[in-house]
Design a protein around this motif. Sequence first.
Motif, short mmCIF file in Angstrom:
data_model
loop_
_atom_site.label_atom_id
_atom_site.label_comp_id
_atom_site.label_asym_id
_atom_site.label_seq_id
_atom_site.Cartn_x
_atom_site.Cartn_y
_atom_site.Cartn_z
N THR A 3 0.84 -1.21 -0.05
CA THR A 3 0.01 0.20 -0.15
C THR A 3 0.82 1.10 0.00
O THR A 3 2.00 1.38 0.67
N VAL B 39 2.00 8.46 -3.24
CA VAL B 39 0.85 8.81 -4.18
C VAL B 39 1.12 10.09 -5.03
O VAL B 39 0.70 10.16 -6.10
N PHE C 70 -7.31 12.47 -3.40
CA PHE C 70 -7.38 11.28 -3.81
C PHE C 70 -7.07 10.21 -2.52
O PHE C 70 -7.88 9.10 -2.41
N HIS C 71 -5.87 10.41 -1.92
CA HIS C 71 -5.47 9.64 -0.62
C HIS C 71 -6.69 9.65 0.40
O HIS C 71 -6.91 8.59 0.93
N PHE D 270 -4.23 2.69 -2.67
CA PHE D 270 -3.53 2.84 -3.75
C PHE D 270 -2.10 1.88 -3.43
O PHE D 270 -1.75 1.64 -2.20
N SER E 44 -4.37 2.99 -8.39
CA SER E 44 -5.40 3.43 -7.51
C SER E 44 -6.51 2.24 -7.51
O SER E 44 -7.13 2.23 -8.70
N VAL F 297 -9.57 2.18 -5.39
CA VAL F 297 -10.25 2.97 -4.46
C VAL F 297 -11.81 2.35 -4.34
O VAL F 297 -12.37 2.14 -5.19
N GLU G 142 -9.27 9.60 -12.76
CA GLU G 142 -8.49 8.72 -11.83
C GLU G 142 -9.61 7.91 -10.60
O GLU G 142 -9.39 6.97 -10.64
N LEU G 143 -10.35 8.83 -10.22
CA LEU G 143 -11.22 8.18 -9.18
C LEU G 143 -12.63 8.24 -9.56
O LEU G 143 -13.58 8.03 -8.60
#
Length: 276
Positions: A7, A13, A35-36, A43, A57, A59, A274-275
Amino acid sequence: MRRTIRTLALEDVKILVDWAAAEGWNPGLGDAVAFHAADPDGFIGAFVDGEMVAGISAVAYGDDFGFIGLYICRPDRRGEGHGKAVWDAGMARLGDRTIGLDGVVEQQANYRSMGFAPVYRTIRFVGSPNGPTEADSDIRVIGPQADVLDYDSRFFPAPRRSFLEHWLRPPHVALAMVSEGAIEGYGVARRCRDGRKIGPLFANSLDAASRLFAALTNASGPGNVHLDVPETSGQFAARLTSADLRPGFETARMYRGKARQLTQSGVFAITTLELG
């Protein structure tokens, strides 16, 4: 060669987001922190001799939905299996959840072979809008309050409070259009490596989306604006073209498993590639 999968900490990140910038994805200046915060365990990196060589990632938004992004192998270590290793680790982490991703054209066939089905194409629009507009009395600054979180849930497949707690605060510009006490749309603009990016832009109507776009561009300053616009928002795309923005690269939103039914007509720009 001995590879370790683990991780990623926040500092890792940040490196992964820098890799995304090098790939030309133009992430936001503060994206790594937001994001984190969405899922600190989401991640994953591959390390050789203490150096990160690939990352992803994965998530988890609760128990039912997850999103894959930031899938990058360092250019000098490609062809050694590190990308496949983090992909397998990310997919294992998300397990039986419905999983989304935004796939570039070159990888879509590969994602199809792994059970992902495309839902819509997304087009990146980029340009410098042609001039400021007058202030709009129906548009106001917002934060991560309950009515905004509730409105967001109409357009995103799962609750994402932890993410929005960061995304809807300065230095990001977060605005909502409010009519008779009810939210008619909201959007966020943030500074990026090049210019600023608007996402999400969710609204009940084309008019609300257009007014929010104008207010966000006014509030966030001069320079290029970037938006990732679903093909379902063709009329909005035409308005962006008339404002001197031009279409660039495309991706496809893809899901493995059944995603929750959403108000797709109200998605004028997705939040992030990304997310989700």
